[in-house]
Design a protein around this motif. Structure first.
Motif, PDB file in Angstrom:
ATOM      1  N   GLU A 179       0.827  -1.017   0.110  1.00 39.87           N
ATOM      2  CA  GLU A 179       0.260   0.354   0.318  1.00 39.87           C
ATOM      3  C   GLU A 179       1.038   1.063   0.351  1.00 39.87           C
ATOM      4  OE1 GLU A 179      -3.344   1.608   2.164  1.00 39.87           O
ATOM      5  OE2 GLU A 179      -2.918  -0.028   2.992  1.00 39.87           O
ATOM      6  N   ILE A 180       0.928   2.391  -0.915  1.00 41.79           N
ATOM      7  CA  ILE A 180       1.625   3.306  -0.940  1.00 41.79           C
ATOM      8  C   ILE A 180       0.579   4.811  -0.860  1.00 41.79           C
ATOM      9  CG2 ILE A 180       3.154   4.220  -2.812  1.00 41.79           C
ATOM     10  CD1 ILE A 180       2.910   2.282  -4.044  1.00 41.79           C
ATOM     11  N   GLY A 181       1.016   5.300  -0.105  1.00 40.74           N
ATOM     12  CA  GLY A 181       0.867   6.392   0.045  1.00 40.74           C
ATOM     13  C   GLY A 181       2.189   7.923  -0.118  1.00 40.74           C
TER      14      GLY A 181
ATOM     15  N   VAL B 115       3.773   0.243   2.749  1.00 41.12           N
ATOM     16  CA  VAL B 115       3.664  -0.636   3.737  1.00 41.12           C
ATOM     17  C   VAL B 115       3.166  -1.711   3.195  1.00 41.12           C
ATOM     18  CG1 VAL B 115       1.920  -1.407   5.595  1.00 41.12           C
ATOM     19  CG2 VAL B 115       2.031   1.104   5.728  1.00 41.12           C
ATOM     20  N   TYR B 116       3.954  -3.013   3.643  1.00 40.56           N
ATOM     21  CA  TYR B 116       3.927  -4.027   2.864  1.00 40.56           C
ATOM     22  C   TYR B 116       3.775  -5.434   3.378  1.00 40.56           C
ATOM     23  CZ  TYR B 116       8.244  -5.846   4.765  1.00 40.56           C
ATOM     24  OH  TYR B 116       9.771  -5.430   5.728  1.00 40.56           O
ATOM     25  N   VAL B 117       3.205  -6.412   2.866  1.00 45.59           N
ATOM     26  CA  VAL B 117       2.513  -7.600   3.886  1.00 45.59           C
ATOM     27  C   VAL B 117       3.062  -8.858   2.248  1.00 45.59           C
ATOM     28  CG1 VAL B 117       1.250  -8.886   4.861  1.00 45.59           C
ATOM     29  CG2 VAL B 117       0.676  -6.403   4.649  1.00 45.59           C
ATOM     30  N   GLN B 118       3.503  -9.954   3.037  1.00 48.38           N
ATOM     31  CA  GLN B 118       4.366 -11.129   2.208  1.00 48.38           C
ATOM     32  C   GLN B 118       3.915 -12.197   3.137  1.00 48.38           C
ATOM     33  OE1 GLN B 118       8.620  -9.913   1.955  1.00 48.38           O
ATOM     34  NE2 GLN B 118       8.249  -8.754   0.274  1.00 48.38           N
ATOM     35  N   VAL B 119       2.469 -12.675   3.084  1.00 50.54           N
ATOM     36  CA  VAL B 119       2.585 -14.684   3.799  1.00 50.54           C
ATOM     37  C   VAL B 119       2.716 -15.507   2.813  1.00 50.54           C
ATOM     38  CG1 VAL B 119       0.370 -15.163   4.322  1.00 50.54           C
ATOM     39  CG2 VAL B 119       0.303 -12.927   4.229  1.00 50.54           C
ATOM     40  N   SER B 120       3.911 -16.439   3.019  1.00 49.03           N
ATOM     41  CA  SER B 120       3.740 -17.474   2.932  1.00 49.03           C
ATOM     42  C   SER B 120       2.930 -18.711   3.945  1.00 49.03           C
ATOM     43  CB  SER B 120       4.845 -18.048   3.198  1.00 49.03           C
ATOM     44  OG  SER B 120       6.160 -18.220   4.563  1.00 49.03           O
ATOM     45  N   GLU B 121       3.206 -19.983   3.454  1.00 52.41           N
ATOM     46  CA  GLU B 121       2.980 -21.133   4.436  1.00 52.41           C
ATOM     47  C   GLU B 121       2.929 -20.565   6.035  1.00 52.41           C
ATOM     48  OE1 GLU B 121       3.711 -25.864   5.310  1.00 52.41           O
ATOM     49  OE2 GLU B 121       3.834 -24.700   2.906  1.00 52.41           O
ATOM     50  N   GLU B 122       4.154 -20.455   6.259  1.00 57.07           N
ATOM     51  CA  GLU B 122       4.242 -20.659   7.761  1.00 57.07           C
ATOM     52  C   GLU B 122       4.980 -19.120   8.981  1.00 57.07           C
ATOM     53  OE1 GLU B 122       6.705 -23.651   9.137  1.00 57.07           O
ATOM     54  OE2 GLU B 122       5.027 -25.224   8.771  1.00 57.07           O
ATOM     55  N   ARG B 123       4.410 -18.158   8.131  1.00 57.32           N
ATOM     56  CA  ARG B 123       4.505 -17.371   7.940  1.00 57.32           C
ATOM     57  C   ARG B 123       4.431 -15.664   7.291  1.00 57.32           C
ATOM     58  NH1 ARG B 123      11.211 -15.914   6.979  1.00 57.32           N
ATOM     59  NH2 ARG B 123      10.518 -16.423   4.930  1.00 57.32           N
TER      60      ARG B 123
END
Length: 258
Positions: free
Chosen positions: A42-44, A54-62
């Motif tokens: 998300e860019i402001g 603001v970034y969000v990164q999601v993998s199987e266990e994190r």
């Protein structure tokens, strides 16, 4: 000697990168229907050198959240540099995101790259109320008597989904089941295990990070439930059904509206 020249600021043309403002989400591994790894950014507004993303990164266990500094921006490309981690689930498992480049392909589509990794991102929801209405509320798993037998009433698995922004714990699961002895036999005592998960993506399906136990609402000895997941609603035999998929190979949990 001539005076030192002031350092040049990174290139940012005021107003030219407005199309990049807002939230974008993409699948880094897997498919749109069955993601294995997802990312959101998300860019402001902000000047070069400020932490505008603001970034969000999601993998199987994190799940990793953080903020990235703006290096340069124009009408076609935004480059993000130094980052810091603001949220790590599990704790202390995340490292700051590497340099990221965003290239606009259309008003609603951009290409994200970081090193050799690439993905297509699309415009996504933002704000404090991004959970789709059909997902909200209480959902309960129905115990099959052929699986749970005559003690099925001792087992309960309920999910509550609330409204909130990305980064909030909108997913809550309460699982009740009999405690077993050292030989695996059920005892008269029950375990109450409560887990929450952070909202990580607003698309369809909805993405949540790994579930973590709520210590004050969980008994000692509860099972672990630390796999990221994604949620969808359909209709089965005329009833609304919530499907909770693990972000890995496996069947979804099936819940019906309470």
């Amino acid at each position: 000697m001539p005076p030192d020249r002031p350092a040049r600021c990174p290139r940012t043309r005021r107003g030219s990168w407005r199309p990049f403002l807002g939230a974008w989400e993409g699948v880094r591994s897997g498919s749109a229907d069955h993601p294995r790894e997802t990312a959101r950014i998300e860019i402001g507004q902000g000047a070069a050198g400020s932490k505008v993303a603001v970034y969000v990164q999601v993998s199987e266990e994190r799940l990793c959240m953080g903020r990235s500094r703006l290096v340069s921006a124009d009408e076609d490309k935004v480059v993000l540099g130094e980052s810091d981690v603001t949220t790590s689930v599990p704790a202390q498992r995340c490292t700051p995101a590497a340099h990221q480049t965003l290239t606009l392909r259309s008003p609603d589509v951009l290409e994200w790259s970081s090193g050799a990794a690439k993905a297509i991102f699309r415009k996504a929801g933002t704000g404090t109320s991004v959970v789709p209405e059909p997902l909200l509320g209480r959902w309960k798993m129905e115990n099959d008597p052929l699986i749970f037998g005559r003690n099925r009433d001792r087992y309960s698995d309920e999910v509550t989904i609330t409204q909130g922004p990305v980064g909030a714990a909108v997913f809550r699961r309460v699982h009740v089941y009999p405690r077993t002895d050292d030989e695996g036999n059920e005892t008269s005592e029950s375990l109450v295990c409560t887990f929450t998960a952070i909202l990580a993506g607003t698309g369809t399906p909805l993405v949540v990070g790994p579930s973590t136990a709520v210590p004050d609402a969980s008994d000692r000895g509860c099972e672990r439930a630390d796999i990221s997941g994604y949620l969808a609603v359909d209709r089965f035999k005329g009833r609304e059904r919530l499907l909770v998929f693990p972000m890995m190979d496996g069947e979804p949990g099936e819940y019906y509206r309470v």
